[in-house]
Design a protein around this motif. Structure first.
Motif: not given
Length: 477
Positions: A245-248, A251-254, A266-269, A278-280
């Motif tokens: 929900t926070l990172c709708t 894209t996710v980098q592993t 995990l890095v959410f961009r 947005m989130l690490q």
């Protein structure tokens, strides 16, 4: 104009607090904590007060022992608590016993105006009138005034050593009998693991442990009464749902470890906006770029992800939450409203109750707003957990549905009836630790009025296994 009269009935205050941080920085955090706690006591003026502490003594218990003694002495002898003439304190201090140690501390304070209050003896199955101030410490397994258990290690095999468990006491206040359970459930060991499934594997572990406790307190060994379970439940938001929900639109980098290929980050961009992070997410990192989402309207928009209690919807109730997540707050001075980036903020510290307890509380609520469910010190640095409290009144003549306990009941310790008597010092034999550690004995033990044998529940300090009991007058010599 004359001031408004106080609401009738017996005022009750239930507080839960994970206090581990306080013993790492006693000069700052402990002073802040006590000041804010005393303010809540002053505001609600309870007749009966219960304070349930988890991680008592901090992470390094042996090194913090002097801070523990100071904290207990301050609580029991401060000017703010001078009207509480009776107290019971139960501290699980035996950190050398990995098999039993829970680091739980349960404090109970009785106002001088409160008459005829009784505590249940689980061994004798009788209520005993409460007088004086007493502290029980070391191993509590042999103390008949409570039940204590540590959860089995196989409940949480990822952790080599844990301090999770519960302490249960039973009281009769204003003719209402109820259990108070101090509980500490298992935490999320890894944000990455918690994110993998919905619900997470950790949620299942907490479900199992809490179910065990509820089954234990309503089994056939004792009469069923209403109950309050308050402590650090470690309930977490459903990680997978809240992250999605926070990172709708992210894209996710592993990121994997070079040697093991294990996922370590995990890095959410954002998909656009220059691919802003947005989130690490790491094992012990939850770094979201906008903390305001956890503060706006006290973060209550996130309550839809707070799902762990729903499994127990017929056995546990909670009043509506209107305060922000209670964990994990910054421990830096002046950062009392800021969350640390170690975990996703969540309502870990809770006051839950049985259906019959909820019925009584809802009946006691009135236009005067005598029921308050909130957390302490919203703007003050008090450690990584904010204490949470429930304040309510037992109306005159009220009783928990189905659990009224008349004073003439033979369930009380002693004679057929227990008429009011002047409060005085406890007749139990004082046993204290002097500087050298040797016990100091007072009067000979009284005879048990029901069993006709020496009263053996209070033993000299013995680190090998028996419970130690300390009278307050000796402790603070």
């Amino acid at each position: 104009m004359a001031g408004k009269a106080a609401s009738p009935g017996t005022a009750v205050l239930l507080v839960t607090a994970n206090v581990g941080s306080l013993f790492d920085d006693p000069e700052t955090l402990q002073k802040n904590w006590l000041r804010e706690f005393y303010q809540v006591v002053h505001t609600h003026k309870p007749h009966f007060m219960a304070l349930h502490c988890q991680e008592f003594g901090g992470k390094n218990y042996e090194a913090s022992m002097s801070h523990v003694d100071k904290f207990v002495k301050e609580l029991l002898s401060s000017d703010a608590m001078k009207e509480y003439s009776r107290a019971r304190v139960y501290l699980d201090e035996n950190f050398r016993s990995q098999e039993h140690f829970t680091a739980l501390g349960s404090f109970y304070f009785l106002h001088e105006s409160l008459k005829n209050i009784y505590q249940f003896d689980f061994k004798a199955k009788k209520y005993k009138k409460v007088t004086g101030k007493e502290i029980y410490s070391d191993t509590l397994e042999s103390t008949p005034m409570l039940e204590k258990e540590k959860f089995p290690q196989d409940y949480f095999p990822e952790c080599k050593w844990s301090r999770k468990g519960f302490i249960r006491t039973r009281w009769c206040v204003a003719d209402c009998a109820f259990d108070l359970v101090n509980i500490h459930l298992f935490h999320d060991a890894s944000n990455l693991v918690a994110w993998e499934t919905s619900p997470s594997v950790y949620s299942g572990i907490r479900h199992k442990a809490l179910g065990y406790v509820l089954d234990r307190i309503i089994d056939q060994r004792f009469e069923k009464v209403s109950y309050f379970v308050f402590g650090d439940f470690n309930f977490r938001l459903d990680s997978k749902s809240v992250v999605e929900t926070l990172c709708t639109k992210a894209t996710v980098q592993t990121v994997r470890a070079a040697d093991t290929n294990e996922v370590v980050k995990l890095v959410f961009r954002e998909s656009d906006n220059d691919r802003k992070v947005m989130l690490q997410l790491e094992k012990k990192l939850f770094d979201y770029f906008n903390q305001e989402v956890f503060h706006d309207n006290n973060g209550t928009a996130l309550l839809e992800f707070d799902k762990e209690l729903s499994v127990f919807k017929d056995r546990l109730y909670e009043l509506d939450i209107s305060f922000p997540p209670s964990y994990p707050y910054s421990e830096e001075s002046g950062q009392g409203q800021r969350y640390m980036n170690t975990r996703c903020p969540a309502w870990c510290d809770r006051v839950l109750m049985s259906p019959s307890a909820r019925e009584l509380i809802l009946k006691s609520e009135s236009e005067e707003k005598v029921v308050t469910y909130d957390h302490i010190g919203p703007n003050v640095c008090m450690g990584d957990h904010k204490p949470v409290f429930l304040a309510f009144r037992i109306a005159p003549g009220a009783a928990f549905p189905g659990v009224f306990v008349p004073l003439t009941s033979d369930r009380f310790h002693g004679r057929e009836a227990m008429p009011p008597t002047p409060e005085g010092p406890s007749r139990d034999p004082p046993v204290a630790r002097r500087a050298g550690g040797s016990p100091v004995h007072g009067n000979p033990p009284e005879r048990h009025p029901l069993e006709g044998r020496p009263h053996t529940s209070l033993q000299p300090p013995d680190r090998s296994g028996t419970a130690s009991h300390t009278s307050l007058s000796c402790l603070f010599m």
